[in-house]
Structures are given as C-alpha cells and as structure tokens.
Design a protein around this motif. Structure first.
Motif, PDB file in Angstrom:
ATOM      1  N   PHE A 169      19.279   0.456  11.655  1.00  0.00           N
ATOM      2  CA  PHE A 169      19.339  -0.939  11.346  1.00  0.00           C
ATOM      3  C   PHE A 169      18.139  -1.693  11.693  1.00  0.00           C
ATOM      4  O   PHE A 169      18.208  -2.890  11.932  1.00  0.00           O
ATOM      5  N   ASN A 170      16.715  -1.175  11.290  1.00  0.00           N
ATOM      6  CA  ASN A 170      15.863  -1.791  11.779  1.00  0.00           C
ATOM      7  C   ASN A 170      15.528  -3.100  10.709  1.00  0.00           C
ATOM      8  O   ASN A 170      14.706  -3.850  11.128  1.00  0.00           O
ATOM      9  N   ASN A 171      15.842  -2.969   9.546  1.00  0.00           N
ATOM     10  CA  ASN A 171      15.764  -4.186   8.690  1.00  0.00           C
ATOM     11  C   ASN A 171      16.900  -4.024   7.647  1.00  0.00           C
ATOM     12  O   ASN A 171      17.895  -3.224   7.517  1.00  0.00           O
ATOM     13  N   VAL A 172      17.012  -5.165   7.017  1.00  0.00           N
ATOM     14  CA  VAL A 172      18.199  -5.665   6.133  1.00  0.00           C
ATOM     15  C   VAL A 172      18.271  -4.365   5.036  1.00  0.00           C
ATOM     16  O   VAL A 172      19.595  -3.984   5.008  1.00  0.00           O
ATOM     17  N   VAL A 173      17.296  -3.967   4.601  1.00  0.00           N
ATOM     18  CA  VAL A 173      17.280  -2.916   3.462  1.00  0.00           C
ATOM     19  C   VAL A 173      17.963  -1.620   3.950  1.00  0.00           C
ATOM     20  O   VAL A 173      19.205  -1.120   3.465  1.00  0.00           O
ATOM     21  N   SER A 174      17.377  -1.123   5.036  1.00  0.00           N
ATOM     22  CA  SER A 174      17.712   0.239   5.540  1.00  0.00           C
ATOM     23  C   SER A 174      19.148  -0.048   6.061  1.00  0.00           C
ATOM     24  O   SER A 174      20.069   0.916   6.195  1.00  0.00           O
ATOM     25  N   SER A 175      19.643  -1.157   6.738  1.00  0.00           N
ATOM     26  CA  SER A 175      20.982  -1.366   7.088  1.00  0.00           C
ATOM     27  C   SER A 175      21.810  -1.332   5.994  1.00  0.00           C
ATOM     28  O   SER A 175      23.085  -0.488   6.086  1.00  0.00           O
ATOM     29  N   PHE A 176      21.328  -1.890   4.839  1.00  0.00           N
ATOM     30  CA  PHE A 176      22.315  -1.941   3.671  1.00  0.00           C
ATOM     31  C   PHE A 176      22.752  -0.424   3.068  1.00  0.00           C
ATOM     32  O   PHE A 176      23.972  -0.133   2.957  1.00  0.00           O
ATOM     33  N   ILE A 177      21.586   0.313   3.121  1.00  0.00           N
ATOM     34  CA  ILE A 177      21.640   1.523   2.728  1.00  0.00           C
ATOM     35  C   ILE A 177      22.449   2.345   3.516  1.00  0.00           C
ATOM     36  O   ILE A 177      23.489   3.241   3.403  1.00  0.00           O
ATOM     37  N   LEU A 178      22.102   2.226   5.026  1.00  0.00           N
ATOM     38  CA  LEU A 178      23.252   3.005   5.968  1.00  0.00           C
ATOM     39  C   LEU A 178      24.670   2.569   5.863  1.00  0.00           C
ATOM     40  O   LEU A 178      25.355   3.658   5.833  1.00  0.00           O
ATOM     41  N   LEU A 179      24.731   1.363   5.511  1.00  0.00           N
ATOM     42  CA  LEU A 179      26.319   1.097   5.349  1.00  0.00           C
ATOM     43  C   LEU A 179      26.872   1.578   4.221  1.00  0.00           C
ATOM     44  O   LEU A 179      27.919   1.984   4.040  1.00  0.00           O
ATOM     45  N   ALA A 236      14.626  12.309  -0.377  1.00  0.00           N
ATOM     46  CA  ALA A 236      14.308  11.233  -1.306  1.00  0.00           C
ATOM     47  C   ALA A 236      14.147   9.793  -0.683  1.00  0.00           C
ATOM     48  O   ALA A 236      13.198   9.107  -0.856  1.00  0.00           O
ATOM     49  N   TYR A 237      15.143   9.776   0.293  1.00  0.00           N
ATOM     50  CA  TYR A 237      15.036   8.469   1.002  1.00  0.00           C
ATOM     51  C   TYR A 237      13.922   8.323   1.912  1.00  0.00           C
ATOM     52  O   TYR A 237      13.313   7.264   2.006  1.00  0.00           O
ATOM     53  N   ASN A 238      13.499   9.651   2.426  1.00  0.00           N
ATOM     54  CA  ASN A 238      12.292   9.463   3.303  1.00  0.00           C
ATOM     55  C   ASN A 238      11.067   9.169   2.436  1.00  0.00           C
ATOM     56  O   ASN A 238      10.178   8.693   2.967  1.00  0.00           O
ATOM     57  N   ALA A 239      11.219   9.710   1.063  1.00  0.00           N
ATOM     58  CA  ALA A 239       9.945   9.486   0.456  1.00  0.00           C
ATOM     59  C   ALA A 239       9.655   8.095  -0.100  1.00  0.00           C
ATOM     60  O   ALA A 239       8.781   7.872  -0.294  1.00  0.00           O
ATOM     61  N   LYS A 255      15.949   7.802   9.201  1.00  0.00           N
ATOM     62  CA  LYS A 255      15.571   6.561   8.344  1.00  0.00           C
ATOM     63  C   LYS A 255      16.796   5.989   8.305  1.00  0.00           C
ATOM     64  O   LYS A 255      16.692   4.820   7.836  1.00  0.00           O
ATOM     65  N   ASN A 256      17.960   6.497   8.671  1.00  0.00           N
ATOM     66  CA  ASN A 256      19.052   5.933   8.691  1.00  0.00           C
ATOM     67  C   ASN A 256      19.230   4.910   9.898  1.00  0.00           C
ATOM     68  O   ASN A 256      20.139   5.308  10.896  1.00  0.00           O
ATOM     69  N   ASN A 278      15.858  -1.077  16.033  1.00  0.00           N
ATOM     70  CA  ASN A 278      14.902  -0.384  16.728  1.00  0.00           C
ATOM     71  C   ASN A 278      15.313   0.711  17.947  1.00  0.00           C
ATOM     72  O   ASN A 278      14.522   1.170  18.772  1.00  0.00           O
ATOM     73  N   LYS A 279      16.506   0.966  17.764  1.00  0.00           N
ATOM     74  CA  LYS A 279      16.997   2.244  18.719  1.00  0.00           C
ATOM     75  C   LYS A 279      16.568   3.408  17.982  1.00  0.00           C
ATOM     76  O   LYS A 279      16.483   4.367  18.876  1.00  0.00           O
ATOM     77  N   VAL A 280      16.646   3.463  16.838  1.00  0.00           N
ATOM     78  CA  VAL A 280      15.966   4.794  16.228  1.00  0.00           C
ATOM     79  C   VAL A 280      14.955   4.296  15.252  1.00  0.00           C
ATOM     80  O   VAL A 280      15.142   3.540  14.597  1.00  0.00           O
ATOM     81  N   LYS A 281      13.978   5.009  15.422  1.00  0.00           N
ATOM     82  CA  LYS A 281      12.665   4.601  14.691  1.00  0.00           C
ATOM     83  C   LYS A 281      12.342   5.993  13.454  1.00  0.00           C
ATOM     84  O   LYS A 281      12.689   7.029  13.590  1.00  0.00           O
ATOM     85  N   PHE A 282      11.932   5.507  12.202  1.00  0.00           N
ATOM     86  CA  PHE A 282      11.369   6.439  11.483  1.00  0.00           C
ATOM     87  C   PHE A 282       9.855   6.436  11.277  1.00  0.00           C
ATOM     88  O   PHE A 282       9.178   5.546  11.265  1.00  0.00           O
TER      89      PHE A 282
END
Lengths: 733, 733
Positions: free
Chosen positions: A563-573, B218-221, A560-561, A527-531
């Motif tokens: 670490f707010n949840n597991v899915v976005s963390s994985f995509i960011l990694l 695309a990720y944002n969408a 959207k990059n 939650n340091k960065v929010k989308f």
C-alpha cells in the motif's frame, strides 16, 4: 413591442424549448431557472469542454495531492456556475458539494498548520474525494449504480446476517470437533484451536483462497472430517453466494423498473414544457399545435448534424396525417425519435468513377469489384489472419518469419486499398463502420511502428523494446478481426459492445470504492512492506520487514503487493478482488487488520461484483427478449411508404454487415433508385438505457404529461431520507 | 356376464383409473399396457420397496466392484419386470438399459479371462455405471437436469469458443510481451516463454487458483504489465463467466417452460383417460359425467390417508354447483387438488383435559398455558440458546461449564414438556411441524449421548471421542433453532428448504459426473501419489513419489489428495471444483494430464455449477413473484363458505408459526366452533414442481385434453435425436 424585443423573446423561447428537448433526449434532470440569462448559462454549463475539464481536475485531485488547492478552485467555480443556473432554493437544498469542498479546505488548513508544527496528522478528507466523482451533475449513471446498491442493501443485509450465523455455527462446530485433537497445520502451529481464527479461516474459505489448505490437517487426521468441509462449502460458498446474487439481482431489477419509469415521466414532462413554450393556436384546431417551421427550428438546434431529408422524414412520422401541424402527443415522441439512429445512405458514385469513368466501369475493374464483394474475399483474409497468428507465435528471430511480417502488412494494406477502390470512401469510413476504422487504424499504426523499428535497427543497430512491444500488441490485435466474420460470435460481441458503456459506469463505481479503501489502506499499511528492485539487497528476501522472515508472503515474492502508493494499492485491491489473501499484512501489523480485508471482500465481491453480474445477466436477457419498439416500427413503416427503404432482402438477419453490402450495391448498380435511402441502425448501436426504457414505458399512458409531484420528484431526483446507516451513500444519490 | 366377471371388470376399471390419477398426481410418464395383468404388475413396479432396492444396488455397484454380478442380476430382474409392464414395441425402442447391462457383462467376461491370463486390462464399463442412475425409471428429475444441460450446450459452446479465442489471443500477446524479457518465476524457471504453458496458466487464472502468483514476475518487472492482467481478469474471469451464467440461465428458463408445458399436458391426458374409464351417461346431462360414489372410490384408492371430511371438502370444490356429478374439466383438476396440502385441524381437547379436567382447567394451569403461548416464551428460550452458544464456545474442561450442560439440557427438556402440556401432542408432532420434530429429536439424542458419555467417564474413566463428537454436533445443531424465530430469516430459510429436494437432484447429477471423472482419474493417476499415515516414513515428505521431491504439492502436504480409491477421488474432485489445482499430478505423470483437469473444470464449474446457480436464482424469483393459483383460491373460498376456515386474524402473515398458534387456540377455547377445521398449508411446504407448473399452466386451454401427438411425445418422454456429440447424454434422457 418593438420588433427587436419580440425577436429576442422568440429567440429565448426557442432556446428554452431547445434546452427542454435536448434534456429530454439525453435524460438530464436539472431544474434550471427559465430566465433568459439562466438558460444561456445552462447551455454553457452543459458544454462538453467544461465537463472534460471537471473530470480532468477530479482525476488530478485523486492522483496528486499537492495540486489540491487548484482543484478546489476549479470545483468552486463549477459550483458557482451551477448556483447561477438553478433556482437558489433548490441549490441550497443540496449542500453536499459545498460541504465536501469546505471540509477539504478545513482539512487542508489543519493539515498544513499541523505539518508546519511537525505534528503527525491524518488527511481524512481524502476519503471524501471520490464522492466528488459521484456528486457532479454529470455522474447520473454512477449515482444510479449507487442507488441500486443502496436499494439492495437491506435485503443483502438479512441474507448476510444469516450467512454470518451459519459461519459462526460452523466455526463453533469446527472448534468442538477439531480443536481438541492436537492437530497441527503445515507450518506446525496448532490447528483450529482459536474461535476467531476459525471464523476468519472459514470466511476465507468462502472466497476459495485457502482451499484446500484449510482442510488438509483435518483430512489427514480422518477422511470423515471432509464431510464437515464439503457441507460448509456447499452451504456457504455455493448456496449463500447464489442467494446473494439472487437478492442483488432481484432488487436491482425491481429498482431499475421504477428508475426507468421516473426517467420516462421526467422526459415527457420536459417535452411537454417545451411544447408549451412553442405552441400556437391555429384556427380549426381545438388543441394548441406546433407548426412545421418551429419544429424544424427546434430540431436544427438540437441536432445540427442531421440532414434536411432526415429531418423531413422525422416530421412525416410525427405528422402522420399530413396536417402541417402536430399536437402535444406527437411532439413528445420527438426525444425518442431523435434517439433512433437512422443511417442516411447517399447513393454517391465512387469518386474514381467520376474521374475515370471508362476505366472504373471497364470489365476488369468490374471483376475486381465483384471479387472484393464476394464472400470468399472475407474468408480468404480470415485465413490469412490465422496463418499470420501462427507466424506471430513462432520465434521472430528467424529472419524468414520476421520478414514475413512485411508480407502480411502488405496484404492487409492491399485489402484496405481494394475495399477503398470498390466502396465509396465516405461510406467506408462512416460513423458506424466500427471494424473498418479498427482495421485501418491497426494496420496503419502497425506499418508505421514496424518501419520505425526497422529504421532504428538498421541505423542505430538496436531495437527499442517499447516500439517492439507496440508492434507486437498491434499485430495481435489484428487477429480480433476474425471474430466478426462468424455470425454466432457476432451476437455475443454485440451484446458485449452494448454493455461497454455500462461497464464503464461500474468502472467508476469500482474506482470510487477502491479509492476509499486505498486511502484507508495507505494510512494503515504504508511502508510496512517494501519492494526492492535490486534482488541482491539484503532486505529483499523479507520485503524490508523482519516480521516477514520465512513468511509465505515473502517467500512467494509478493513484496510489490503493498500500500505504499496509490498505483500499487489499486493493483493490490484488484488482486484482493480476485483472491482475498491478507496474511502478510496481518503479520506486519496486527491480527485485527484482517477486518479491513474482510470488509473489502464484503463490499466489493458480495455487493458490487454481484450487481455487475446482475447487470450483465439483465443485458443478455434484454438482448434475447426485446423486439422493436412501436415508434421504431412506425418510423420503419414511414421509410417504406416513402419508398426510401433499402431493399429488405439485402438487410435480412445479417444486420451488422448489411450496411457494407448495401453501400456497395448502391455504388455499383441501380441508378434508377432515389439517390437517398434510410435504414434504421442495427441493434449493435442501441444504448442499454433505450432498451430498458422500452421494456417498461408501455406501462405509462402516452397522454400523461403530469408533472411529477413532490413525493415522486424526491425519488427521481432524490433527496434521500435521513438515515445514519445510509449517510455514506446519500451524497446526491 | 356373470356378476363375478362384472365385478372383476369394475375392479379393473377402478384400478386403471387409480393408476392414471396417481400417475398424473406424481407426474410419472410410463406408457404401460392397460391389460389387467399389466396394471397389477405396474402397481407392483411402482412399489417403494423395489425402488429402494434398486437404488441400493446401484450404490453397491458404484462402490463395490466385486459384487457386480449380483447387481447385474438385480438390474436384469427389474428390467424384465419393466418389460412386462409396458407394450413390447415401446420396450424395444429404448434398448439403452439392455445395452448397458450387456456391455457390462461382456466387459466382465473379457476382464475375467484376461485377468486369468494375467494381461493388463482396463475395466471400461465402469464409466457406464452411473448412467444406470440416470436411466432408471425413477430418475425423472435427474433426466430433466441432464436435458437442461443438453439444451444449454450449443449456446454454451459458442460462448466457450469465443472465450477460448480470447484466451488464445491474450496468451499470444503475453508470449510476445513477456517471453523475451528473461523473467523468472518464483521457482527460478523461465517465465511465459512456452505458448501452451501460457495458455494453461491463463486458463487457471480464470479459476483464480494461481492469482496473484502468475502475474508477480511481470509486475516486479514493471507495473504497466498489470494492465494486461487486469484486462484479462476483467474480460475472461468476470465478463465471460457472467456470460456463461447468462447463457445457461436463459436456456434453462426457456427449456423449463417447455418441459412444464409438456408435463401439464401429459397429466391432463392421463386424467382424461381415467375419466373415460369411469364415466357414466346420466339422463339430463349431454356430457358423460362421474358420480360422487366413483369419485370417492378413486380418491380413497389414491390417497388412503386423507380424512372423509377432507374428501368431502375436495368434492364440494369439484362439484361447485352441487349437482351430485362432475364433468371432465372438474375431474381433471383432481390431480392438482390432491397436491394442495390441506391441513386438517381437529379441535381435540388435550388428553390431560379428559383425564383431569378440573386440574387442567384450573387457574394455575391456565396461567401456564398463557405463559407458554406468549411471545416472551420464545424470546426467553432464544436467549437461553444464545447463552448456551457462549458456553459451548468456552473451554469444556472447566467443571462449571461442563456441568452447565446438564442445566441447559434440563431447560430444553422443560421447554418440550411444557409445550406438550399446553398443546395437543398429536398436533404438536403433526407431519408439518418440522421444528417440533427437530427440537425433540436433537434434545433427546443429546440427552442420551451425554448420559452415555458421563456413564463411560465415571465407570471406565475414559471419554469416547466418537460419542463426544456426537454430543458436540448435537449441541451446536440446537443453536439453529434461533433462526426460525426471526421473520426476515424465515423467508430465506423457507426458500432454501423448498429448493432442498432440487439440490438433491443436482447432487445426483454431480455424483454421476464425479463418478465418471473419478473412474478415469483412478485409471490415470492411481498410486502415483501416496499418503503415509506415519509422518516418520521416509517417503512421507514427497508423497511416495521421487518426482515430487521439493514440489509445492508435497510441501503443502497435499499427499492425501489422490486418486487411489473412490472416496479420496471424490474428495479431490470436490477440492478441484472449488479451486482447480493440478500441478502435482501433471508433475508425476505428464503435462498432458492437465487436459483432464481443464475438462473437469469446464464440465463441472462452467456447466453444472452455473445450472445450479441458475436454479437457485429461479427458485428465489419464483418465491418473490408467484401468488396463489386459481385452484387454491377456489379451495380457500370453499373452506370459508363452509365456515370451516381457521379465523383469518390468527393466520396473518406469520404463516409458519400460525399452525402452532391455531392448534393451541382450538385446544384452549372456543368450544362453539365446529370440531374440524381446514387450512391450506403455508408456502413452506409447496414443491418447486408445483410452483413452476403454476407459472406456465395458464397458457394451456383447460378444455384441451388432446393426446400429445407423436412428435411432442418424443420430447416429453424423449428419445433424443441421433447425434454423436450428445450420445453420452442421450441415455434415456
């Protein structure tokens, strides 16, 4: 003894031998008790349903945190089952699984009580969770990958130190050369004045993420400074990264060889134990032997799916001299023999031929058969696919083009129906006909999806985006078919298909490492960065964090990059694996957050990706070099001796399509040949394990059945040396 | 015949044999005439001064365009010289050099006349210029690198086609999935609506240059779209790039083996021809032999620098049975024998011992010697270097720290003086003592530069930036010394030093490719982007091109990345090698300019960088695997037999520092030993060529001296097959 008792003992013997043989065949290494009850439990333990259940709950555990208690119960049940199978002494020697479960339980209790008391607490046991994936009995491949890494680490470590030394020296030089020139970077901050900042920037340059930005201020100040950067890139980006690959690759190869040797020895030992259980003392033989009856029984237990004819073939390979009994050496081959895929070709006539013989064998029908089998038929449909590709690319709102899709679908259906008319359906859909299955599934799904789509459109008047997406994906996937008709591509595709399962192993490895980093990342940066989905939200422009106002992270729309949840963390990694950029997160927390990203780069890119590359390289070299094994040759020779071979000229080098051609020959002509034929499956379906095994097994004496002594056993089912540094990697590795 | 005539013939024979032996030793492959005059010219042709002159003028030609006529004259002279050396038939078979010179001349005349008539004209012959670098007789290594590439090309080509197919299919899927969703990228343009644009963007994603920007819309969408990108990155960035490396590496290895085989055969043939010239028929020998006198004469001619004792040692290795004469097989070894670096250690007493024997051998003096030779001495100075590193990092404006520099310089000078006191100076500065030379040069230059700097500062009151830069660079370079004291690092450093010369070959290769692209780039993009030193210039913000107003190229300050001159073109091409970014240039010219950048990426990154990585990998594997050659073993045995060996316990595994230790032992003690000792140089000084040769030469029968027949000769001094596709690469390759 009563007959019943004797029968039960015999049954147990066969069950035990069966377990040994199938363990040898699939390279399972569990030291189970040989008591009847333990063997029965062991068979149950290896049941696929339990394995699937276990992996399902591991996934649940990784993804949903509140179902933890249920998961823990499942793991404990599995562990208790395991404890019943193996001797208690061995079970208590490896307490890692118990530790993980106990620690998780303790953590849950602490967290629950602290949560109830509303005290902030870190769920530290989450980091342990992926270790369950490594530590389950089934994770042999994954453990091997971890062992590869552990073995490469000391070597990598020294190169890494040298690399760090080079980085530090270059940074010092950069500080001295550029720090005093009052240069500004593009954001107007002082350029290269802080030593640690320089070290970090030059490290990032190795990942190529900040090239050429990092050198622009110096370049603008004077062209000669580029010599410094070019030298740096040459030494640290190109040479050191190659050296990392060389070191990883070298220790990977060295270790692999040892690993395979141990595997072969373990397999031999298990087969020898199975033989000891079943052996009989025949008169006229100095050595104990195995009768064909027992052998048949065992093979029927281990591989219930193979035909009697196939089993007889295997027996005739084992019993080369036609003595009716085989010795230990011949029996030990069985595990490898069962792993050679033999395709049984039954020359069944086409069902239509049975139903309407006159029509099916008439001149026009024969013409159709000849046309469909002609090379031109394949070429014609390749061309249709290419035309289809162009039509897909064009705008589908044009009614002509959207209607043409029906035409293409009809053509593809026609192709499949024609092939079914010509080829025997059961052969057409045989287990190895990958492309036939692929074609049929894709075309049928595309047909169904297109029908649903147009039905929706005409009835409700709207187009479902989801169904349309599926239709598009299916249409495009159809194009892949073209690749298989070109021989040069097939070699590459075959290798890629073969390394597929191994890539899945690396996938698991990556998931384990990603999960650990994702959990840590979520603790640090949640939650340091929010989308904000709604772009009119006032905080949208700076990702909900005022520290990012005007920061390039927010400007480039990376909100959207996070670490707010597991899915976005994985995509960011995944993104960090490709290009390691972390300025945004360092800005919203602290400069030291960079350590997390550098560590991630070292672990994932320098170690794991290099192991992956080494693996792909090795798979290709094996593909280029390994020929047929001795066993395979003798099997082929036997097939030929028995005159059951498929005519050689049909096989030639076009092995992949050969099967199709042969099936068709058998159905249309030559009724004089025996109605059953064998063929060794093409290279495509060999496993990497089998290939690797073949590379090294020549080193081992075929008469050597010695049990692996304690020191060797340690490394093949390894209890690792106690070492603080490697503790993390030592969980059942 | 008169004596004079006979002497002249003998002289010619020896000259001819000398040429053969030295050609064999250095692997030169020129088929020169064997007439006395041609041999004399050939010796002159190989003179280093002419080679240096030639390379100088090639450089001049590449850099300065108006000196072209002068350069052409030099090349023509060299070519005429070459024509006199080799038989005319062979000369006219390879007309590529003549063609290049003639074409350049024609181009110059056309350009000159058109220029005079003020008609715009392209100097197309510039692209041919780097081919001179490939085509000169001395560019053997470079030609081999080009041959490697040419041999890998067909394989790479098929993988590349498959890669392009995958790219096109993924692009089509992206168009269908994302094109209709009205997404906008960060600049507000429509996202993924144009097929060619998608293809280009996804190609750039392979180079990782536009990650993660390309996937953000695309990720944002929707998070599910990332599956598409992750699959794409996995397949195209990781798997295909590894496959490229595997294919390049595999064909590199295969070709290298053949290349080395040819080289060994050519060498053998030349040695056999030299033997034929010198052979004598002795009574009692069925075979023609060579006397020690002739052998000595030849060795003295080929290697005038080696001592008589060393030559006697080599003779005793050749003449193993002490017959006074050697046969053909023994003679052929000579070329390899001369390539084994034997270090002659003369146990000379220290000059000071001769001058002041009592003082030098007194107790305090001996104590100093023992202290300096102690391991602690090295560790102490390593610590001093580390402390120095910290001081360098601190702010040098603090007077304490800037003065401390004098202290460190004094300490380093003291170290060198102490070592010179203890070790014999000629041994200390022997040819193989790399680090001694390095230390002394760095410390002395640092001393001189620091003195000049402080002299300037105290007299003129200002500090010269240039001198200060030199001082800083020298200070930092001093730190590198630390690496050599740690054994683990030494192995890596040795391999890196060994592959140094080969990296230079790749450097030449890169220069040739860069030059071609730089010339084309200058024609296409010259002055499209301008850099203004003065940041207040009105056009500074958009690089002098209104098309770049608001473009990220100008915003990120990349204006100096342009094709306006050769130097900035080269720097830009280095940047493109690391990260391929070209949006700026496509904006100022045309979208099709991207083709230039994609082509550059394919040639440099996919082909050349992969060959480079393959080379580094191979060098490391050779390092890990190859042991001593048979010849080296027999030489070592001979040294031991003659009791001239350096005591083994002194050598141990610490080979690199061994030399120093040994020299010191010889100077201080053991006067009873012979005053001359031999030692085979450590692994560090072996060449890659020699290592590779050893890997494969076991395949060749040592008695096989057959001349390479015409078909083989073609591939070892290859006139390539006529092939339009490879014409570019075929210039004397």
């Amino acid at each position: 003894k009563s007959v019943k008792n004797w029968a039960s003992i015999l049954f147990h013997d066969f069950a035990l031998a069966t377990v040994f043989v199938s363990d040898a065949q699939y390279n399972r290494n569990i030291h189970f008790d040989s008591s009847p009850q333990a063997v029965r439990l062991y068979l149950l333990y290896n049941h696929w349903a339990f394995k699937v259940l276990l992996y399902f709950f591991i996934m649940v555990n990784l993804l949903y945190i509140y179902l933890e208690l249920l998961c823990l119960i499942v793991f404990t049940a599995r562990l208790v089952h395991y404890a019943k199978v193996i001797p208690p002494v061995k079970f208590w020697k490896d307490p890692k699984n118990i530790c993980i479960i106990a620690l998780t339980l303790v953590d849950m209790i602490i967290y629950g009580s602290l949560e109830a008391a509303k005290i902030y607490c870190v769920r530290w046991s989450r980091v342990l969770r992926p270790l369950l994936l490594v530590n389950v009995t089934e994770g042999r491949q994954l453990r091997r990958a971890f062992r590869s890494i552990r073995n490469a680490l000391p070597q990598i470590f020294y190169v890494f130190l040298l690399f760090m030394f080079s980085l530090l020296v270059f940074s010092l030089m950069a500080l001295k050369l550029l720090g005093k020139r009052n240069l500004k970077n593009i954001e107007g901050y002082p350029y290269f004045t802080d030593y640690l900042e320089i070290v970090f920037q030059l490290y990032v340059l190795v990942t190529t993420a900040n090239s050429p930005d990092v050198m622009m201020p110096a370049y603008n100040a004077g062209s000669l400074f580029t010599i410094f950067f070019i030298l740096y890139i040459l030494i640290n980006t190109y040479i050191f990264m190659s050296v990392f690959l060389a070191v990883v690759y070298n220790s990977y190869k060295k270790y692999l060889k040892e690993e395979i040797r141990q595997l072969v020895r373990a397999k031999r030992y298990k087969m020898a134990r199975a033989f000891d259980v079943l052996q009989e003392q025949k008169e006229g033989c100095s050595q104990p032997v195995l009768t064909q009856a027992s052998w048949n029984h065992i093979v029927r237990q281990v591989r219930p799916d193979i035909t009697d004819a196939h089993r007889d073939l295997l027996w005739s390979v084992c019993d080369d001299k036609n003595q009716g009994v085989i010795g230990k050496v011949a029996f030990v081959q069985l595990a490898d023999l069962l792993n050679i895929e033999v395709i049984t070709l039954k020359s069944r006539p086409h069902p239509l031929q049975n139903l309407f013989p006159t029509i099916y064998l008439s001149a026009p029908s024969r013409l159709i058969c000849r046309l469909v089998q002609h090379r031109g038929f394949v070429i014609a449909f390749d061309l249709i696919i290419l035309v289809n590709a162009v039509f897909i690319g064009l705008d589908e709102e044009n009614p002509l083009i959207s209607n043409s899709e029906w035409g293409f679908l009809a053509l593809y259906m026609l192709e499949i129906l024609l092939k079914l008319y010509v080829f025997e359906p059961r052969s057409f859909f045989s287990r190895h006909s990958f492309w036939n299955w692929f074609d049929t599934l894709i075309v049928l799904s595309a047909l169904i999806a297109t029908i649903i789509n147009s039905a929706l459109k005409s009835s409700a008047g709207y187009t479902s985006r989801q169904i349309l997406d599926i239709v598009f994906v299916l249409r495009v996937l159809r194009l892949i078919r073209v690749v298989d008709s070109i021989k040069r591509f097939r070699i590459i595709i075959n290798t890629l298909i073969r390394i597929g399962p191994a890539i899945l192993t690396f996938g698991q490895l990556i998931v384990v490492v990603y999960y650990v980093f994702a959990i840590v990342g979520m603790e640090l940066f949640k939650n340091k960065v929010k989308f904000f989905d709604n772009s009119t939200h006032p905080e949208h422009a700076y990702c909900g964090n005022p520290l990012l106002k005007g920061h390039s992270f927010a400007q480039l729309g990376y909100c959207k990059n996070n670490f707010n949840n597991v899915v976005s963390s994985f995509i960011l990694l995944v993104e960090l694996t490709v290009v390691n950029q972390c300025d945004g997160f360092a800005s919203v927390t602290h400069v030291s957050a960079r350590i997390f990203f550098v560590l991630f780069h070292i672990v994932v890119v320098i170690v794991i990706i290099n192991i992956f590359v080494a693996f792909v390289l090795e798979a290709f070299f094996v593909e280029y070099s390994v020929d047929k094994s001795q066993l395979q040759t003798s099997l082929e020779k036997k097939i030929e001796e028995l005159e059951l071979a498929v005519a050689q000229e049909k096989v030639d080098d076009n092995l992949v399509n050969a099967m199709e051609t042969i099936v068709n020959d058998l159905t249309t002509g030559q009724a004089t040949k025996p109605n059953l034929m064998f063929k060794i499956a093409s290279k495509r379906y060999r496993t990497v394990d089998a290939l690797l095994q073949r590379m090294f097994e020549a080193d081992i004496d075929p008469e050597d059945f010695a049990e692996i002594d304690e020191s060797q056993a340690r490394s093949y089912d390894p209890r690792p040396v106690s070492n603080v540094f490697f503790y993390l990697f030592s969980i059942r590795v």
